[in-house]
Design a protein around this motif. Sequence first.
Motif, PDB file in Angstrom:
ATOM      1  N   ALA A  27      30.998 -12.304  30.427  1.00 35.90           N
ATOM      2  CA  ALA A  27      31.773 -12.693  29.245  1.00 35.90           C
ATOM      3  C   ALA A  27      31.755 -11.583  28.185  1.00 35.90           C
ATOM      4  O   ALA A  27      32.791 -11.249  27.607  1.00 35.90           O
ATOM      5  CB  ALA A  27      31.224 -13.992  28.660  1.00 35.90           C
ATOM      6  N   LEU A  28      30.591 -10.991  27.969  1.00 37.83           N
ATOM      7  CA  LEU A  28      30.470  -9.920  26.982  1.00 37.83           C
ATOM      8  C   LEU A  28      31.263  -8.691  27.410  1.00 37.83           C
ATOM      9  O   LEU A  28      32.011  -8.105  26.619  1.00 37.83           O
ATOM     10  CB  LEU A  28      28.995  -9.554  26.781  1.00 37.83           C
ATOM     11  N   PHE A  29      31.118  -8.304  28.669  1.00 40.70           N
ATOM     12  CA  PHE A  29      31.804  -7.117  29.175  1.00 40.70           C
ATOM     13  C   PHE A  29      33.320  -7.303  29.167  1.00 40.70           C
ATOM     14  O   PHE A  29      34.062  -6.415  28.736  1.00 40.70           O
ATOM     15  CB  PHE A  29      31.300  -6.783  30.580  1.00 40.70           C
ATOM     16  N   GLU A  30      33.789  -8.468  29.621  1.00 39.68           N
ATOM     17  CA  GLU A  30      35.237  -8.719  29.634  1.00 39.68           C
ATOM     18  C   GLU A  30      35.822  -8.747  28.226  1.00 39.68           C
ATOM     19  O   GLU A  30      36.929  -8.256  28.004  1.00 39.68           O
ATOM     20  CB  GLU A  30      35.542 -10.036  30.347  1.00 39.68           C
ATOM     21  N   ALA A  31      35.082  -9.291  27.282  1.00 36.61           N
ATOM     22  CA  ALA A  31      35.572  -9.370  25.903  1.00 36.61           C
ATOM     23  C   ALA A  31      35.749  -7.986  25.276  1.00 36.61           C
ATOM     24  O   ALA A  31      36.569  -7.821  24.370  1.00 36.61           O
ATOM     25  CB  ALA A  31      34.616 -10.208  25.058  1.00 36.61           C
ATOM     26  N   HIS A  32      34.995  -7.013  25.768  1.00 37.54           N
ATOM     27  CA  HIS A  32      35.024  -5.673  25.181  1.00 37.54           C
ATOM     28  C   HIS A  32      35.435  -4.592  26.180  1.00 37.54           C
ATOM     29  O   HIS A  32      35.216  -3.406  25.935  1.00 37.54           O
ATOM     30  CB  HIS A  32      33.649  -5.345  24.595  1.00 37.54           C
ATOM     31  N   LEU A  33      36.048  -4.979  27.284  1.00 38.05           N
ATOM     32  CA  LEU A  33      36.416  -4.045  28.336  1.00 38.05           C
ATOM     33  C   LEU A  33      37.331  -2.920  27.853  1.00 38.05           C
ATOM     34  O   LEU A  33      37.096  -1.758  28.193  1.00 38.05           O
ATOM     35  CB  LEU A  33      37.041  -4.788  29.520  1.00 38.05           C
ATOM     36  N   PRO A  34      38.352  -3.202  27.049  1.00 36.82           N
ATOM     37  CA  PRO A  34      39.193  -2.090  26.566  1.00 36.82           C
ATOM     38  C   PRO A  34      38.404  -1.062  25.744  1.00 36.82           C
ATOM     39  O   PRO A  34      38.609   0.140  25.909  1.00 36.82           O
ATOM     40  CB  PRO A  34      40.250  -2.787  25.712  1.00 36.82           C
ATOM     41  N   LEU A  36      35.046  -0.530  25.885  1.00 39.25           N
ATOM     42  CA  LEU A  36      33.997   0.084  26.691  1.00 39.25           C
ATOM     43  C   LEU A  36      34.543   1.052  27.734  1.00 39.25           C
ATOM     44  O   LEU A  36      34.010   2.150  27.912  1.00 39.25           O
ATOM     45  CB  LEU A  36      33.174  -0.998  27.404  1.00 39.25           C
ATOM     46  N   MET A  37      35.586   0.648  28.435  1.00 40.72           N
ATOM     47  CA  MET A  37      36.074   1.424  29.570  1.00 40.72           C
ATOM     48  C   MET A  37      37.520   1.891  29.432  1.00 40.72           C
ATOM     49  O   MET A  37      37.984   2.714  30.217  1.00 40.72           O
ATOM     50  CB  MET A  37      35.964   0.583  30.852  1.00 40.72           C
ATOM     51  N   GLY A  38      38.256   1.307  28.502  1.00 41.97           N
ATOM     52  CA  GLY A  38      39.676   1.639  28.383  1.00 41.97           C
ATOM     53  C   GLY A  38      40.530   0.919  29.418  1.00 41.97           C
ATOM     54  O   GLY A  38      41.650   1.327  29.691  1.00 41.97           O
ATOM     55  N   TRP A  39      39.983  -0.147  30.006  1.00 44.32           N
ATOM     56  CA  TRP A  39      40.685  -0.915  31.033  1.00 44.32           C
ATOM     57  C   TRP A  39      41.155  -2.237  30.477  1.00 44.32           C
ATOM     58  O   TRP A  39      40.642  -2.735  29.481  1.00 44.32           O
ATOM     59  CB  TRP A  39      39.782  -1.186  32.233  1.00 44.32           C
ATOM     60  N   GLN A  40      42.115  -2.846  31.175  1.00 45.21           N
ATOM     61  CA  GLN A  40      42.631  -4.164  30.798  1.00 45.21           C
ATOM     62  C   GLN A  40      42.113  -5.207  31.791  1.00 45.21           C
ATOM     63  O   GLN A  40      42.124  -4.970  33.002  1.00 45.21           O
ATOM     64  CB  GLN A  40      44.159  -4.174  30.835  1.00 45.21           C
ATOM     65  N   ARG A  52      35.684 -13.558  46.371  1.00 44.60           N
ATOM     66  CA  ARG A  52      35.797 -13.848  44.942  1.00 44.60           C
ATOM     67  C   ARG A  52      35.195 -12.680  44.189  1.00 44.60           C
ATOM     68  O   ARG A  52      34.048 -12.304  44.409  1.00 44.60           O
ATOM     69  CB  ARG A  52      35.054 -15.128  44.565  1.00 44.60           C
ATOM     70  N   PHE A  53      36.001 -12.069  43.310  1.00 46.55           N
ATOM     71  CA  PHE A  53      35.555 -10.942  42.510  1.00 46.55           C
ATOM     72  C   PHE A  53      35.295 -11.427  41.090  1.00 46.55           C
ATOM     73  O   PHE A  53      36.072 -12.202  40.547  1.00 46.55           O
ATOM     74  CB  PHE A  53      36.607  -9.835  42.499  1.00 46.55           C
ATOM     75  N   ASP A  54      34.209 -10.944  40.497  1.00 46.55           N
ATOM     76  CA  ASP A  54      33.864 -11.392  39.145  1.00 46.55           C
ATOM     77  C   ASP A  54      34.968 -11.039  38.149  1.00 46.55           C
ATOM     78  O   ASP A  54      35.425 -11.879  37.395  1.00 46.55           O
ATOM     79  CB  ASP A  54      32.534 -10.779  38.693  1.00 46.55           C
ATOM     80  N   THR A  55      35.395  -9.783  38.149  1.00 45.14           N
ATOM     81  CA  THR A  55      36.456  -9.349  37.232  1.00 45.14           C
ATOM     82  C   THR A  55      37.404  -8.418  37.961  1.00 45.14           C
ATOM     83  O   THR A  55      36.965  -7.479  38.634  1.00 45.14           O
ATOM     84  CB  THR A  55      35.863  -8.598  36.015  1.00 45.14           C
ATOM     85  N   LEU A  56      38.688  -8.658  37.794  1.00 44.59           N
ATOM     86  CA  LEU A  56      39.711  -7.730  38.259  1.00 44.59           C
ATOM     87  C   LEU A  56      40.287  -7.090  37.005  1.00 44.59           C
ATOM     88  O   LEU A  56      40.761  -7.788  36.098  1.00 44.59           O
ATOM     89  CB  LEU A  56      40.810  -8.442  39.053  1.00 44.59           C
ATOM     90  N   ALA A  57      40.224  -5.766  36.938  1.00 41.90           N
ATOM     91  CA  ALA A  57      40.725  -5.035  35.781  1.00 41.90           C
ATOM     92  C   ALA A  57      41.761  -4.018  36.239  1.00 41.90           C
ATOM     93  O   ALA A  57      41.918  -3.777  37.442  1.00 41.90           O
ATOM     94  CB  ALA A  57      39.575  -4.333  35.074  1.00 41.90           C
ATOM     95  N   PHE A  58      42.462  -3.433  35.262  1.00 46.00           N
ATOM     96  CA  PHE A  58      43.452  -2.410  35.581  1.00 46.00           C
ATOM     97  C   PHE A  58      43.197  -1.185  34.727  1.00 46.00           C
ATOM     98  O   PHE A  58      43.099  -1.275  33.499  1.00 46.00           O
ATOM     99  CB  PHE A  58      44.880  -2.922  35.356  1.00 46.00           C
ATOM    100  N   ASN A  59      43.065  -0.027  35.384  1.00 42.02           N
ATOM    101  CA  ASN A  59      42.888   1.252  34.719  1.00 42.02           C
ATOM    102  C   ASN A  59      44.272   1.875  34.561  1.00 42.02           C
ATOM    103  O   ASN A  59      44.859   2.366  35.527  1.00 42.02           O
ATOM    104  CB  ASN A  59      41.973   2.149  35.554  1.00 42.02           C
ATOM    105  N   VAL A  60      44.809   1.829  33.339  1.00 40.70           N
ATOM    106  CA  VAL A  60      46.162   2.318  33.075  1.00 40.70           C
ATOM    107  C   VAL A  60      46.257   3.819  33.329  1.00 40.70           C
ATOM    108  O   VAL A  60      47.237   4.292  33.904  1.00 40.70           O
ATOM    109  CB  VAL A  60      46.596   1.980  31.619  1.00 40.70           C
ATOM    110  N   VAL A  66      40.651  -2.194  39.425  1.00 39.40           N
ATOM    111  CA  VAL A  66      39.204  -2.002  39.488  1.00 39.40           C
ATOM    112  C   VAL A  66      38.559  -3.365  39.680  1.00 39.40           C
ATOM    113  O   VAL A  66      38.867  -4.304  38.948  1.00 39.40           O
ATOM    114  CB  VAL A  66      38.679  -1.357  38.185  1.00 39.40           C
ATOM    115  N   VAL A  67      37.676  -3.474  40.659  1.00 40.69           N
ATOM    116  CA  VAL A  67      36.927  -4.701  40.891  1.00 40.69           C
ATOM    117  C   VAL A  67      35.535  -4.507  40.300  1.00 40.69           C
ATOM    118  O   VAL A  67      34.866  -3.508  40.579  1.00 40.69           O
ATOM    119  CB  VAL A  67      36.826  -5.017  42.400  1.00 40.69           C
ATOM    120  N   ILE A  68      35.115  -5.460  39.464  1.00 43.32           N
ATOM    121  CA  ILE A  68      33.800  -5.382  38.828  1.00 43.32           C
ATOM    122  C   ILE A  68      32.958  -6.561  39.302  1.00 43.32           C
ATOM    123  O   ILE A  68      33.393  -7.702  39.230  1.00 43.32           O
ATOM    124  CB  ILE A  68      33.923  -5.413  37.292  1.00 43.32           C
TER     125      ILE A  68
END
Length: 80
Positions: A27-34, A36-40, A52-60, A66-68
């Motif tokens: 929850a903390l990482f997803e809330a601040h992902l942009p 921290l990492m610049g990802w969505q 099942r992946f915890d978080t699926l993100a996109f590196n623009v 990106v699978v986290i």
Amino acid sequence: MDLYHLDGQNLHTLKEQPFKLEKEMQALFEAHLPQLMGWQVVKSEFRLKQFRFDTLAFNVEKQAFVVIEYKRDKNHSVVD
């Protein structure tokens, strides 16, 4: 690795506060992902067939998904 906080000319060691649950870390990482990492964040708890992946993100910048996976323990296997 020790972390420090600089307060003017004073350097203070930060105390580790471990997460009780992986979900808290997620929850903390997803809330601040942009920031921290610049990802969505695309989807939390993303399911694909039997996986099942915890978080699926996109590196623009790289135009890549990106699978986290979050692991609270240091010696826990990411791939079972």
